[in-house]
Design an enzyme around this catalytic site. Structure first.
Site, PDB file in Angstrom:
ATOM      1  N   GLN A   1       0.890  -1.006   0.124  1.00  9.05           N
ATOM      2  CA  GLN A   1      -0.035   0.648  -0.146  1.00  9.05           C
ATOM      3  C   GLN A   1       1.115   1.702  -0.153  1.00  9.05           C
ATOM      4  O   GLN A   1       0.283   2.942  -0.299  1.00  9.05           O
ATOM      5  CB  GLN A   1      -1.158  -0.256   1.097  1.00  9.05           C
TER       6      GLN A   1
ATOM      7  N   HIS B   1      -0.351  -3.046  -9.319  1.00  4.00           N
ATOM      8  CA  HIS B   1      -1.196  -2.752 -10.101  1.00  4.00           C
ATOM      9  C   HIS B   1      -1.831  -1.496  -8.556  1.00  4.00           C
ATOM     10  O   HIS B   1      -2.715  -0.896  -9.075  1.00  4.00           O
ATOM     11  CB  HIS B   1      -1.963  -3.751  -9.837  1.00  4.00           C
TER      12      HIS B   1
ATOM     13  N   CYS C   1     -21.431  -7.976   5.055  1.00  7.98           N
ATOM     14  CA  CYS C   1     -22.444  -8.455   4.440  1.00  7.98           C
ATOM     15  C   CYS C   1     -22.559  -8.194   2.590  1.00  7.98           C
ATOM     16  O   CYS C   1     -23.156  -8.287   2.365  1.00  7.98           O
ATOM     17  CB  CYS C   1     -23.896  -6.581   4.275  1.00  7.98           C
TER      18      CYS C   1
END
Lengths: 461, 461
Positions: free
Chosen positions: A177, A196, A320
């Site tokens: 990162q 990427h 979720c």
């Protein structure tokens, strides 16, 4: 359409595209061959290695190109663990590493090794003393990310590296990162990255193994990449990766401040305009372009769908939104709310106007999603009567329902008394205590129930 | 510059380039994400899987994309061996498999498994009975290439697959060289391929695992590619790989016959115009585009260098061209000459004019290289007197010197008597017997000498 998910993958940088096209012409041949096309591919590969090594702060012969950041992590960890097998089979990782690190740790454990997970604070940051305490004379390797991929918190890599040096343990830094923003400080031993993530093409990972680090490459022998990654080198993609890393670094100083200011705006505005939202991760020691927040009484998948329809591509660590039904291990390790979780990670070039539009749309969409779940936009759900036997049964119902049902009954519970929520949703384990913390109520703990788990909450106010 | 090394890597097919550019626009996002860009990448990935599966003759859900053909082979072998570990730990491979297969077999052996290498005939072809005889009730896996990468010989895959089925053993077919030409016949269980071999981009391998085959993916868990290859999917490259496979297959029928005719021309012309050359590999059951020959008294690296200067990119299995100092294991298994070895593999579109020019230039260059080594273009080296004690000491001298020195003295040896060549060059082990076979002399075998190895040759004519 504003794309705010750079932490998953960054759009291809124009320099990467340009370099890729050129290298498809010039560098398609096998760099191991001696004829002209092969020699040309070899020259391009060597030049790319020089460029990338300079950006990472290592020697070219310390850098191997792999097929992905994940492959770099898997090979780096397996190679370092095998290289120091005689010292011991103990591995130290943080609790908030990328899943590819934790999965490699799982394999190590399955193969008879031991693993210590260093905890993080509520901001997702490790304490260097946590690493220091975890290192033993059996420790073969320690792993730490340079910055967290879900909440952006920057880790104290230099301090941890120092602790590792003092203990004679190599430190592998997963720099996926942070590499676009600059080299990793400190006296680390191994480093991994993924092209990427900075706008390079997919299919290129980087693995640095410092001279002097004991390393035994796993898997079948192969003469490519000094034996550290098998298979035909993807020279065009490697060339594009290196060229774009240099370009991204040249732009980093300006973009860093600009994006950091946009993220500060998001942090402040979300807290101010979205009721019952919790912005998570370190506010200061953080990646410039990334911010994560969670929204009470919101179904993360529905919110992401609404944001997508409104034209915003963002990510989430809510259970979720995933097929695993388990909230992100990062949010769990931090002990923060996972309900209605949204990660915004701005690619370079993001405009302030797009961020403003996001900040206008977000509170409306959160209100809308809450409305559908029977929760008023800016308030608690409508209070219900006291539950029978002080037990709220939410078995079979998914996040955010257990927390909504708890909020409905809490006002019917006498102050000082308890209420129990029955839930079989993994997210409840994280979100019920987080709700208590946000609402100043007392979380008393959980116990196994006949079905699911019973979470006990004491009304304090 | 005519590029005649398609078997190493094929130049990028125009359709691959076009598809890659389009997919860099449309398919760069994470296909696991639910927002528009992610869904678009997922659609492209799914479509590419359908296309590639159709070309391979499998179901889409049986096909996983990996980062290289080598990765597909490593994962395919490790996964199949682990999946059938309870059956046994015996592995069957042919002696002429690609080095990635043999290196994976080596790892299996190191980990306590057993390996049987099935021999090949002088054309490089396995006998299905060889496989049948090797299979035991402990055999977990058999591996066979569809066609050999160095000499082009097509293997009897369907018959071997039948033998494996009868024994209840899965067969993994390494189809890297043949997939551009058509699907692999027979009832195989696993199949691997590599996109850059057909003009797709580097960085894409294919692994097919038929439904019902026991398979336990090696390495750390990962949710990508059904757990069979970790790391971010390289959607643009996968799209380009699938599109170009379809295009190459559409062109295959016409190119197959045209290139096969060019290769026939090379086979005939080399035999006719290059003295003391041996064309190796099956003349009929072969890949359309590939031919390999070896030239006595020639240093392979020098010949490749001359061909490169003349504008031809070819490959070689001679030890003289590699840093390992060992001739190709394929030529060794076939028992054919490795000296002055040249592999010509024509990419689609190769013109007859380029092949003609190659055939004009080749005999001149071979003659030139021989001349430099003191061997007349079309004859044996100038005879020398009988060697002292009937021993020719070539210690410290590399291929092709040992064979040249042998040829110099043979006429000074009385018919029926022997001469001994001392050599510490690995190539001599293959090339001295091969020379005897070509010259009708008797090879009596080797024995360890104080330094190097003593090769004993009896003059028969």
């Amino acid at each position: 359409m504003p794309y705010f998910d750079a932490a998953s993958t960054a759009p291809l940088h124009p320099v990467a595209r340009q370099a890729l096209l050129a290298a498809l012409e010039e560098g398609w041949a096998d760099p191991a061959r001696l004829y002209r096309e092969g020699r040309r591919a070899r020259l391009l590969l060597d030049a790319a290695r020089e460029t990338a090594a300079e950006a990472l702060g290592c020697r070219p012969d310390e850098l191997a190109f792999t097929s992905s950041g994940t492959a770099a992590v898997h090979t780096g960890m397996a190679g370092a663990l095998a290289g120091r097998r005689r010292t011991g089979r103990h591995l130290v990782v943080s609790a908030v590493e990328h899943s590819c690190v934790l999965h490699a740790a799982e394999v190590h454990r399955r193969d008879g090794g031991t693993v210590t997970e260093v905890a993080v604070d509520r901001a997702g940051r490790v304490d260097p003393d946590g690493y220091r305490a975890a290192l033993t004379d059996q420790t073969a390797l320690a792993v730490l990310q340079s910055a967290n991929h879900e909440v952006g918190t920057v880790q104290p890599v230099a301090e941890v590296a120092e602790a590792c040096r003092a203990a004679g343990v190599p430190l592998l830094v997963d720099a996926a990162q942070s590499v676009p923003w600059g080299p990793v400080d400190g006296d680390w031993s191994l480093l991994t990255a993924s092209a990427h993530k900075w706008g390079g093409p997919a299919g290129v990972g980087l693995l640095v193994v410092r001279k002097g680090v004991r390393f035994a490459a796993p898997g079948p022998a192969d003469e490519r990449e000094r034996g550290r990654h098998p298979g035909f080198e993807n020279v065009p993609a490697i060339v594009a990766a290196a060229a774009s890393l240099r370009a991204v670094r040249n732009e980093a100083a300006a973009e860093r401040d600009r994006l950091a200011a946009l993220v500060d705006r998001i942090r402040a505005e979300v807290a101010a305009t979205v009721p019952d939202a919790e912005v998570v991760g370190d506010a200061v020691r953080r990646l410039p372009h990334l911010v994560t927040f969670s929204c009470l009484y919101v179904d993360g998948e529905t919110l992401l769908g609404e944001l997508d329809r409104a034209g915003f591509a963002v990510s989430s660590g809510s259970s979720c939104t995933s097929s695993t039904l388990v909230p992100s291990h990062v949010l769990r390790a931090m002990g923060v709310l996972s309900e209605g979780n949204v990660r915004v990670s701005l690619p370079p070039g993001t405009s302030g106007a797009d961020v403003d539009r996001f900040l206008t749309v977000l509170p409306e969409l959160v209100a809308e999603v809450r409305g559908r779940l029977g929760v008023p936009a800016a308030a608690e759900p409508a209070p219900a009567g006291p539950p029978a036997g002080r037990v709220v049964d939410t078995l079979g119902r998914r996040c955010p329902v257990p927390v909504i049902e708890l909020a409905k009954v809490i006002t019917a519970v006498p102050v000082g008394d308890t209420v129990t929520v029955l839930s079989d949703d993994e997210a409840a384990r994280l979100d019920i205590p987080a709700w208590c913390e946000m609402r100043g109520q007392g979380y008393e703990g959980e116990r196994a129930a006949e079905r699911g788990t019973a979470y006990v909450v004491r009304r304090l106010s």
